[in-house]
Design a protein around this motif. Structure first.
Motif, PDB file in Angstrom:
ATOM      1  N   TYR A  64       5.404  -5.051   6.564  1.00  0.00           N
ATOM      2  CA  TYR A  64       6.771  -4.626   6.239  1.00  0.00           C
ATOM      3  C   TYR A  64       7.792  -5.034   7.297  1.00  0.00           C
ATOM      4  O   TYR A  64       8.945  -4.610   7.252  1.00  0.00           O
TER       5      TYR A  64
ATOM      6  N   TYR B 255      -2.483   1.112   8.434  1.00  0.00           N
ATOM      7  CA  TYR B 255      -3.307  -0.047   8.797  1.00  0.00           C
ATOM      8  C   TYR B 255      -3.459  -0.204  10.310  1.00  0.00           C
ATOM      9  O   TYR B 255      -4.405  -0.810  10.779  1.00  0.00           O
TER      10      TYR B 255
ATOM     11  N   ALA C 202       2.233   6.357   5.462  1.00  0.00           N
ATOM     12  CA  ALA C 202       1.703   6.047   4.141  1.00  0.00           C
ATOM     13  C   ALA C 202       0.807   4.811   4.180  1.00  0.00           C
ATOM     14  O   ALA C 202       0.020   4.586   3.273  1.00  0.00           O
ATOM     15  N   CYS C 203       0.915   4.015   5.229  1.00  0.00           N
ATOM     16  CA  CYS C 203       0.176   2.740   5.312  1.00  0.00           C
ATOM     17  C   CYS C 203      -1.097   2.880   6.140  1.00  0.00           C
ATOM     18  O   CYS C 203      -2.190   2.663   5.655  1.00  0.00           O
TER      19      CYS C 203
ATOM     20  N   VAL D  85       5.438   7.109   0.612  1.00  0.00           N
ATOM     21  CA  VAL D  85       6.580   6.660   1.407  1.00  0.00           C
ATOM     22  C   VAL D  85       7.896   7.267   0.930  1.00  0.00           C
ATOM     23  O   VAL D  85       8.771   7.572   1.730  1.00  0.00           O
TER      24      VAL D  85
ATOM     25  N   ARG E  57       7.578   7.464   8.220  1.00  0.00           N
ATOM     26  CA  ARG E  57       7.043   7.760   6.883  1.00  0.00           C
ATOM     27  C   ARG E  57       6.327   6.550   6.296  1.00  0.00           C
ATOM     28  O   ARG E  57       5.284   6.688   5.656  1.00  0.00           O
TER      29      ARG E  57
ATOM     30  N   ILE F 115       0.794  -1.224   0.000  1.00  0.00           N
ATOM     31  CA  ILE F 115       0.000   0.000   0.000  1.00  0.00           C
ATOM     32  C   ILE F 115       0.830   1.280   0.000  1.00  0.00           C
ATOM     33  O   ILE F 115       0.443   2.285  -0.582  1.00  0.00           O
ATOM     34  N   VAL F 116       1.989   1.270   0.659  1.00  0.00           N
ATOM     35  CA  VAL F 116       2.707   2.545   0.865  1.00  0.00           C
ATOM     36  C   VAL F 116       3.306   3.112  -0.421  1.00  0.00           C
ATOM     37  O   VAL F 116       3.738   4.256  -0.451  1.00  0.00           O
ATOM     38  N   THR F 117       3.331   2.313  -1.484  1.00  0.00           N
ATOM     39  CA  THR F 117       3.942   2.782  -2.726  1.00  0.00           C
ATOM     40  C   THR F 117       2.981   3.622  -3.560  1.00  0.00           C
ATOM     41  O   THR F 117       3.349   4.137  -4.607  1.00  0.00           O
ATOM     42  N   ARG F 118       1.720   3.731  -3.101  1.00  0.00           N
ATOM     43  CA  ARG F 118       0.749   4.514  -3.871  1.00  0.00           C
ATOM     44  C   ARG F 118       1.135   5.998  -3.856  1.00  0.00           C
ATOM     45  O   ARG F 118       1.771   6.482  -2.922  1.00  0.00           O
TER      46      ARG F 118
END
Lengths: 474, 365
Positions: free
Chosen positions: B63, B22, B19-20, A330, B15, A267-270
């Motif tokens: 991750y 969850y 961005a995640c 990210v 960071r 998900i973080v690569t969006r």
């Protein structure tokens, strides 16, 4: 010690004939395994990944789309069957099976109680995803937490799990499945069962197959999810006479940061900046309306758009006004005080980029910017246009995010009926072979995507497949 | 890893988390980090001290190692906290006591023990120390004069309170009563050792309430013992009643209950620590954690032994040992594990203060 325990488990697994063998330990596979075990079957799950990476693409998921007629725990408002169906119809352009789709939609209403009973916990929609609070139930901690709960529940019920065993071949006697060949390092072994559930995903991590489907452009694709979905069982089923459905180039494909790892970036690569600025290709030219729709609704088309551009690369460019209005990606953006400098950092032709942006800026018709509605900020006389949220790119510093196509999963599938039975080319369903999850999602998703629907299909069909497999094994 | 590298590593991980998102439902750390686009060093310390190291986010993390993003959020935040304790200690030079905290605590214990024995030896005839004392009011003061005892402990208490207040206020000050109340409620209930409802994933990846229970025994045990001391002081100065007090008196009941808590709690926490998942821990902090737990346990144990044997020949020595433990415990409060509670409280208060501000709108709908 761990190794020897696995070895023992494996030896006993090899010597017995299981009632139900489940290939793939993701969401669909575990729903099948738990359901089969609850129906009294002995169940073995064969997972190709090591334990740390178990669960296929389910590791990267975060919610499931559910129908509901009134507000329920973490879900706001109502999301009736018809609206759900219309949403699906719209994104798939009719490439769906209405009977199966409606069955999944209806079953989605009752999924969550079953999930909770097996340890899954839910949370309200996450920060920045308010638009999903009505339609999607989020897993507390995301997909890996869901998988941990399911593995715990399955093992508690007596389901056996083998890791690092990749299924490479299926053995049939006439039209009846009898055994599967699994590979571990250099060794191959045979596992026998009375019924088979294939829940081993699509072929998105099989780079040769992607190349076969897409041509050399596939070399520039990034795979957002697991590196373990090679599609071997999908192909084995088709080779064994299963009907297939769908186009191998169709799938869930989004534009992600080009600096992401080849596999498993998740998900973080969006990059959510697209609708706030412009997107240019390798030649520093725009190629599509960035403001066509709310970003979440257009998220899933940009992968294909970038895949269609030369070199399969694009660059999202925004200015200082946009910062803070989208979920921070990210990787930090490339940054410069002038457009020319930004172009140089992004390996773009500075003059062309300056000209593209000057043309864009000149076409912007000032309106009242409001990112929360389809506002009246649009371009005039520009091709392609930007129909909403068009604002001049004129406030330094300027920022760029490089984009590449990111494949989430593929839609090429085996055909199933409403009992999850795999349909053979003769027209009859296979006697003891069932499919669930990505490997059959193409029956319902011929193209396009609505967020969280993959998990809904996996959960509904996983439970059906497990239940039916246990029935035929007895 | 240098301090700069540690902060940079924490910023990298923050960071990824931002961005995640969850893990948003697990605790306060995630909603707090989502309010930020970038993370200053101050932010890193604040967020690290919101973390209770429950591990839920680590087990849920897509991750986490061996993934190449190598995200071990709880351990990184634990390492930052160790730096917080040093950075905000007052006076600043004593922050170095956190470098080898287990050894420092042990040295203070030894010094207190020798000091108390020496003081007694110089002040009274040796036979009194080993004499039997009928359990009557004032017998403690036959081996150590009340004035000396109260004077030393009074001075230590004033210094300790000042040092702790100075450290905590360097970290965060709030005059907002509501957010302080919110932070206090979260601290006193250990809300965030709940892992979002079912207990935290400690010591292993299965949800359990054990840590919260043992921590409650420890903290409330400590509070009861402290209350016993306060009531004793009131008895002495307010009513002229002299210790030791009868078994069914208020100070002894409070002290005994608290003492039992301070045996069970620290023993339980130390036991859980032995079983805890090594991948989440900052091994460098083991001395600090164990030193504090041991000191709490010994303080309680010697206190209960003193209660049991106060009418025997052993009373004098037991009193000396107990007083030495109490003295060492107080002296090391501002320079040991105890401070985590104050920084946690301050961070939670800040979390409640920030929550009153509108959240950033990063979604497009």
């Amino acid at each position: 010690m761990l190794t020897s325990r696995y070895k023992e488990a494996f030896i006993s697994a090899r010597e017995k004939t299981w009632d139900v063998l489940v290939l793939g330990g993701g969401n669909a596979g575990l729903c099948a395994a738990i359901s089969a075990r609850r129906a009294g079957a002995s169940v073995l799950v064969v997972e190709s990944a090591p334990k740390d990476f178990r669960g296929g693409n389910s590791r990267h998921t975060r919610n499931l789309r559910c129908m509901h007629d009134a507000p329920q725990d973490v879900l706001t408002g109502a999301y009736p069957e018809e609206e759900f169906w219309q949403d699906l119809l719209k994104v798939t352009g009719g490439r769906t099976d209405e009977r199966l789709a409606r069955m999944v939609i209806r079953s989605s209403a009752s999924c969550r109680d079953w999930m909770r009973a097996h340890g899954v916990r839910f949370q309200p929609s996450l920060g920045g995803t308010l638009h999903l609070s009505r339609t999607n139930a989020f897993f507390l901690g995301g997909g890996k937490a869901l998988l941990n709960a399911y593995y715990r529940a399955a093992e508690g019920l007596g389901v056996e799990v083998l890791y690092e065993r990749e299924a490479v071949g299926l053995e049939f006697e006439q039209d009846r499945f009898v055994a599967v060949t699994v590979k571990h390092l250099d060794r191959q072994d045979t596992l026998r069962a009375r019924a088979l559930v294939v829940a081993s995903g699509g072929f998105e991590s099989n780079l040769e197959w992607l190349r076969e489907a897409w041509g050399p452009t596939a070399d520039n694709f990034l795979i957002r999810g697991t590196p373990y979905n090679k599609g071997r069982m999908l192909r084995a089923l088709i080779d064994a006479g299963a009907q297939s459905i769908g186009d191998p180039t169709q799938g869930h494909c989004v534009a992600i940061d080009a600096r992401s790892p080849k596999f498993d970036g998740g998900i973080v690569t969006r990059v959510d900046a697209v609708s706030l600025g412009i997107v240019v290709n390798r030649d520093a030219k725009r190629f599509y309306d960035e403001g066509e729709e709310f970003w979440p609704k257009r998220y899933a088309i940009w992968g294909r758009l970038v895949a269609g551009q030369p070199g399969q690369i694009a660059h999202a460019i925004v200015d200082a006004k946009a910062m803070g209005r989208f979920i921070p990606p990210v990787y930090p953006p490339l940054q410069a005080m002038t457009i020319a400098e930004l172009a140089a950092k992004s390996s773009l032709d500075p003059e062309q980029l300056e000209s593209t942006i000057a043309t864009f800026n000149a076409a912007v018709r000032e309106g009242t910017f409001d990112h929360t509605v389809l506002d009246d900020c649009a371009t005039e006389g520009l091709t392609p246009p930007k129909t909403h949220w068009a604002r001049k790119i004129d406030t330094p510093p300027y920022f760029a995010y490089p984009l590449r196509p990111g494949i989430t999963f593929t839609y090429l599938s085996v055909v199933v009926d409403e009992r999850a039975r795999v349909r053979m080319r003769g027209g009859d369903p296979a006697k003891n072979v069932f499919a669930a999850g990505e490997v059959m999602a193409g029956n319902i998703l011929g193209q396009g995507y609505v967020g969280g629907f993959g998990m809904t299909i996996g959960t509904v069909f996983g439970r059906i497949a497990g239940h039916e497999a246990a029935r035929v094994a007895r | 890893m240098s301090l700069d590298e540690l902060i940079q590593e924490a910023q990298r991980q923050l960071r990824i988390c931002n961005a995640c998102r969850y893990c948003e439902g697990f605790c306060a750390v995630f909603p707090a980090l989502e309010r930020r686009l970038e993370f200053t060093e101050d932010d890193v310390h604040y967020l690290a001290n919101l973390c209770h190291n429950c591990g839920s986010c680590y087990y849920a993390c897509q991750y986490a190692p061996p993934h190449e993003f190598n995200l071990n959020f709880p351990r990184t935040l634990a390492r930052v906290r160790a730096q917080t304790y040093r950075r905000y200690a007052w006076p600043a030079f004593l922050g170095r006591l956190y470098e080898r905290n287990g050894a420092a605590v042990a040295a203070v214990m030894a010094a207190c023990f020798l000091g108390v024995l020496l003081a007694m030896a110089l002040a009274i005839e040796p036979w009194r120390l080993f004499g039997a004392h009928p359990d009557i009011a004032g017998s403690f003061y036959a081996v150590l004069r009340h004035g000396a005892m109260a004077g030393v402990f009074g001075l230590v208490f004033v210094f300790v309170v000042a040092a702790m207040a100075a450290s905590a206020s360097r970290f965060f000050v709030s005059t907002d009563f509501d957010s302080l109340k919110g932070g206090l409620a979260d601290s006193l209930t250990l809300k965030y050792l709940g892992g979002g409802g079912e207990g935290c994933t400690y010591p292993q990846d299965e949800a359990s309430g054990a840590r919260r229970v043992f921590h409650h025994f420890t903290f409330y045990g400590f509070l009861l013992c402290f209350a016993a001391t306060c009531v004793g002081t009131l008895y002495h100065y307010g009513f002229g009643w002299k210790a030791p007090y009868p078994f069914l008196s208020l100070p002894v009941i409070l002290g005994t209950l608290g003492g039992v808590g301070l045996l069970l709690g620290p023993a339980g926490l130390a036991w859980l620590k032995r079983k805890a998942d090594a991948s989440l821990k900052d091994e460098a902090q083991r001395g600090m954690d164990d030193g504090f737990l041991l000191l709490l346990f010994l303080t309680s144990l010697t206190g209960l032994l003193l209660l049991a044997f106060r009418e025997t020949h052993a009373m004098g020595v037991l009193l000396a040992v107990h007083l030495a433990m109490v003295l060492a415990l107080f002296l090391t409060l501002p320079y040991g594990k105890f401070m985590h509670g104050l920084y946690r409280l301050a961070a939670l208060a800040r979390f409640h203060a920030e929550r009153k501000l509108p959240p950033p709108r990063v979604g497009s709908e």
